[in-house]
Design a protein around this motif. Structure first.
Motif, PDB file in Angstrom:
ATOM      1  N   GLY A  46      37.290  30.947  36.941  1.00 42.14           N
ATOM      2  CA  GLY A  46      36.124  31.587  37.391  1.00 42.14           C
ATOM      3  C   GLY A  46      35.404  32.206  36.051  1.00 42.14           C
ATOM      4  O   GLY A  46      35.461  31.711  34.934  1.00 42.14           O
ATOM      5  N   ARG A  47      34.635  33.265  36.426  1.00 41.13           N
ATOM      6  CA  ARG A  47      33.942  33.893  35.354  1.00 41.13           C
ATOM      7  C   ARG A  47      34.467  34.858  34.679  1.00 41.13           C
ATOM      8  O   ARG A  47      33.949  35.454  33.695  1.00 41.13           O
ATOM      9  N   ALA A  48      35.820  35.313  34.796  1.00 40.63           N
ATOM     10  CA  ALA A  48      36.481  36.199  33.700  1.00 40.63           C
ATOM     11  C   ALA A  48      37.839  35.764  33.035  1.00 40.63           C
ATOM     12  O   ALA A  48      38.117  34.631  33.677  1.00 40.63           O
ATOM     13  N   GLY A  71      42.748  42.830  33.497  1.00 44.43           N
ATOM     14  CA  GLY A  71      43.880  43.747  33.397  1.00 44.43           C
ATOM     15  C   GLY A  71      44.678  43.994  34.467  1.00 44.43           C
ATOM     16  O   GLY A  71      44.804  43.138  35.245  1.00 44.43           O
ATOM     17  N   GLN A  72      45.459  45.286  34.638  1.00 49.93           N
ATOM     18  CA  GLN A  72      46.246  45.531  35.776  1.00 49.93           C
ATOM     19  C   GLN A  72      45.606  45.469  37.100  1.00 49.93           C
ATOM     20  O   GLN A  72      44.168  45.847  37.190  1.00 49.93           O
ATOM     21  N   ASP A  73      45.918  44.954  38.330  1.00 54.31           N
ATOM     22  CA  ASP A  73      45.406  44.616  39.544  1.00 54.31           C
ATOM     23  C   ASP A  73      45.444  46.220  40.046  1.00 54.31           C
ATOM     24  O   ASP A  73      46.451  46.635  40.312  1.00 54.31           O
ATOM     25  N   LEU A  74      44.180  46.755  40.031  1.00 51.95           N
ATOM     26  CA  LEU A  74      44.277  48.191  40.446  1.00 51.95           C
ATOM     27  C   LEU A  74      44.069  48.262  41.844  1.00 51.95           C
ATOM     28  O   LEU A  74      44.559  49.309  42.568  1.00 51.95           O
ATOM     29  N   SER A  75      43.892  47.137  42.609  1.00 48.84           N
ATOM     30  CA  SER A  75      44.133  47.236  44.163  1.00 48.84           C
ATOM     31  C   SER A  75      45.534  47.163  44.663  1.00 48.84           C
ATOM     32  O   SER A  75      45.758  47.414  45.756  1.00 48.84           O
TER      33      SER A  75
HETATM   34  C1  LHQ Z   1      39.469  43.947  40.423  1.00 52.30           C
HETATM   35  C2  LHQ Z   1      39.929  44.240  38.914  1.00 52.30           C
HETATM   36  C3  LHQ Z   1      41.103  44.730  38.445  1.00 52.30           C
HETATM   37  C4  LHQ Z   1      41.764  44.819  40.905  1.00 52.30           C
HETATM   38  C5  LHQ Z   1      37.752  43.557  38.886  1.00 52.30           C
HETATM   39  N1  LHQ Z   1      41.947  44.593  39.607  1.00 52.30           N
HETATM   40  N2  LHQ Z   1      40.251  44.155  41.267  1.00 52.30           N
HETATM   41  C6  LHQ Z   1      49.362  48.725  32.924  1.00 52.30           C
HETATM   42  C7  LHQ Z   1      50.287  49.085  33.273  1.00 52.30           C
HETATM   43  C8  LHQ Z   1      50.292  49.933  34.395  1.00 52.30           C
HETATM   44  C9  LHQ Z   1      49.266  50.420  35.112  1.00 52.30           C
HETATM   45  C10 LHQ Z   1      48.092  50.249  34.608  1.00 52.30           C
HETATM   46  O1  LHQ Z   1      47.540  49.634  33.790  1.00 52.30           O
HETATM   47  C11 LHQ Z   1      47.858  48.907  32.840  1.00 52.30           C
HETATM   48  C12 LHQ Z   1      47.088  48.257  31.977  1.00 52.30           C
HETATM   49  C13 LHQ Z   1      45.689  48.126  32.545  1.00 52.30           C
HETATM   50  O2  LHQ Z   1      45.167  47.016  32.419  1.00 52.30           O
HETATM   51  S1  LHQ Z   1      44.393  49.274  32.749  1.00 52.30           S
HETATM   52  C14 LHQ Z   1      43.094  48.846  32.967  1.00 52.30           C
HETATM   53  C15 LHQ Z   1      42.836  48.066  34.332  1.00 52.30           C
HETATM   54  N3  LHQ Z   1      41.450  47.241  34.376  1.00 52.30           N
HETATM   55  C16 LHQ Z   1      40.399  48.020  34.521  1.00 52.30           C
HETATM   56  O3  LHQ Z   1      40.175  49.169  34.614  1.00 52.30           O
HETATM   57  C17 LHQ Z   1      39.196  47.173  34.721  1.00 52.30           C
HETATM   58  C18 LHQ Z   1      38.670  47.093  36.066  1.00 52.30           C
HETATM   59  N4  LHQ Z   1      37.549  46.372  36.262  1.00 52.30           N
HETATM   60  C19 LHQ Z   1      36.302  46.478  35.807  1.00 52.30           C
HETATM   61  O4  LHQ Z   1      35.958  47.540  34.987  1.00 52.30           O
HETATM   62  C20 LHQ Z   1      35.225  45.486  35.847  1.00 52.30           C
HETATM   63  O5  LHQ Z   1      35.639  44.676  37.156  1.00 52.30           O
HETATM   64  C21 LHQ Z   1      35.118  44.570  34.904  1.00 52.30           C
HETATM   65  C22 LHQ Z   1      34.149  45.218  33.791  1.00 52.30           C
HETATM   66  C23 LHQ Z   1      36.025  43.705  34.258  1.00 52.30           C
HETATM   67  C24 LHQ Z   1      33.876  43.430  35.373  1.00 52.30           C
HETATM   68  O6  LHQ Z   1      32.964  44.286  36.020  1.00 52.30           O
HETATM   69  P1  LHQ Z   1      31.840  43.213  37.049  1.00 52.30           P
HETATM   70  O7  LHQ Z   1      31.422  42.091  36.390  1.00 52.30           O
HETATM   71  O8  LHQ Z   1      30.797  44.164  37.153  1.00 52.30           O
HETATM   72  O9  LHQ Z   1      32.796  42.699  38.170  1.00 52.30           O
HETATM   73  P2  LHQ Z   1      33.355  43.569  39.330  1.00 52.30           P
HETATM   74  O10 LHQ Z   1      33.801  45.106  39.169  1.00 52.30           O
HETATM   75  O11 LHQ Z   1      32.218  43.647  40.708  1.00 52.30           O
HETATM   76  O12 LHQ Z   1      34.469  42.825  39.919  1.00 52.30           O
HETATM   77  C25 LHQ Z   1      34.440  41.724  40.788  1.00 52.30           C
HETATM   78  C26 LHQ Z   1      35.493  41.802  41.777  1.00 52.30           C
HETATM   79  O13 LHQ Z   1      36.921  41.804  40.876  1.00 52.30           O
HETATM   80  C27 LHQ Z   1      35.578  43.130  42.680  1.00 52.30           C
HETATM   81  O14 LHQ Z   1      35.884  42.741  43.853  1.00 52.30           O
HETATM   82  P3  LHQ Z   1      34.868  42.675  45.120  1.00 52.30           P
HETATM   83  O15 LHQ Z   1      35.956  42.476  46.325  1.00 52.30           O
HETATM   84  O16 LHQ Z   1      34.144  44.017  45.222  1.00 52.30           O
HETATM   85  O17 LHQ Z   1      34.359  41.609  44.631  1.00 52.30           O
HETATM   86  C28 LHQ Z   1      36.462  43.980  41.971  1.00 52.30           C
HETATM   87  O18 LHQ Z   1      37.198  44.942  42.543  1.00 52.30           O
HETATM   88  C29 LHQ Z   1      37.494  42.964  41.385  1.00 52.30           C
HETATM   89  N5  LHQ Z   1      38.334  43.391  40.342  1.00 52.30           N
HETATM   90  N6  LHQ Z   1      38.725  43.931  38.356  1.00 52.30           N
HETATM   91  N7  LHQ Z   1      41.562  44.993  37.539  1.00 52.30           N
END
Ligand code: LHQ
Length: 257
Positions: free
Chosen positions: A57-59, A63-67
């Motif tokens: 897909g587009r990504a 990172g970690q699944d926050l949901s």
């Molecule tokens: C997501 C996610 C996501 C779930 C997009 N989870 N659904 C390690 C160990 C333990 C705990 C915690 O963390 C870690 C390490 C880490 O990785 S912490 C960092 C976790 N990641 C983030 O904080 C990134 C969260 N995502 C974003 O900031 C944006 O989605 C990015 C900048 C990646 C992309 O933005 P856009 O292109 O505007 O896409 P979007 O935000 O509209 O996302 C599209 C869909 O994907 C959306 O779902 P929906 O149902 O509304 O279409 C998002 O909820 C889902 N998604 N990342 N990490």
């Protein structure tokens, strides 16, 4: 066989595709399990001489699944159980590992890319040190690899401000080997991976092992490690083939042994 990834092999290359596009390929415990399994399979398969990690897909990976966030979990344990072994598996795999960054790489998704040996970016790719936006710190080797890739000052800036780095900016920082137009991204990644897979794999593995080790060594240790590595490389078929090809003025045909 896998639910969250796709594992394919062709022309000596293992392609590992993170496959949860609706969540931008965010990590889950199952994805960790499957990724580690795939890397083991690639490591053991003698036909495989390069590995590509990319996203469906587009990504690339968000990172970690926050949901799936479970507040009862200690994040330290989440890292120890899932992310840390994954990063170690990439680093200890003595074959070149290419991150083919097709889109956004955020949080631990960026860390995954940084731990790979090469990063090829699509013109659509970007990096975000997203941790800070959810009040967390870079993890999964991010604090190790990022300052080594871009220098301490830039790494601090990226980690603390968490601003999006576009592919062209990433190239200027030395974060990626190359930026490739999206339309030809897969074919160019394939060409690069096949090129690596037809090189002297044992020597690449030794370069990787000892280049990583050099960060923790002084000059005397590095000189000795080079001697050890060269002793091993000097006994490979590919070394003999390389010398013969040079003397016979022909192209070498390396077999990875
Ligand atoms: C997501 C996610 C996501 C779930 C997009 N989870 N659904 C390690 C160990 C333990 C705990 C915690 O963390 C870690 C390490 C880490 O990785 S912490 C960092 C976790 N990641 C983030 O904080 C990134 C969260 N995502 C974003 O900031 C944006 O989605 C990015 C900048 C990646 C992309 O933005 P856009 O292109 O505007 O896409 P979007 O935000 O509209 O996302 C599209 C869909 O994907 C959306 O779902 P929906 O149902 O509304 O279409 C998002 O909820 C889902 N998604 N990342 N990490």
């Amino acid at each position: 066989m896998y639910e969250t990834i796709i594992y394919e092999t062709r022309a000596g290359v293992a392609w590992v595709t993170l496959n949860r596009p609706e969540k931008l390929n965010a990590f889950t415990p199952l994805m960790h399990k499957e990724l580690q399994k795939a890397l083991k399979v690639a490591e053991r398969d003698e036909e495989i001489r390069a590995v590509v990690i990319t996203g469906a897909g587009r990504a690339f990976c968000s990172g970690q699944d926050l949901s799936n966030d479970d507040q009862t979990l200690d994040y330290g344990d989440v890292l120890r159980e899932g992310y840390n072994p994954l990063i170690q598996a990439i680093v200890s795999l003595e074959k070149p590992v290419i991150a083919a960054i097709n889109g956004v790489a955020a949080g631990a998704g960026a860390s995954l890319a940084f731990a790979c040996d090469f990063r090829l970016a699509s013109s659509q790719a970007s990096f975000i040190e997203a941790f800070i936006h959810v009040g967390l710190v870079p993890d999964s080797g991010n604090l190790y690899f990022l300052p080594r890739l871009v220098g301490h000052a830039k790494a601090m800036e990226l980690a603390v401000l968490g601003e999006k780095v576009r592919a062209d900016e990433a190239a200027a920082l030395g974060l990626v080997t190359n930026v490739i137009e999206d339309e030809i991204f897969v074919s160019q990644v394939e060409a690069f991976a096949v090129r690596l897979a037809s090189m002297p794999t044992k020597a690449i593995g030794l370069i990787k092992r000892y280049m990583h080790k050099s960060w923790d060594s002084d000059l005397t240790e590095v000189l000795e490690d080079e001697a050890i590595a060269q002793s091993t490389a000097g006994q490979t078929y590919d070394h003999k083939e390389g010398v013969s090809a040079f003397m016979e003025k022909r192209k070498p045909s390396f077999i990875g042994k």
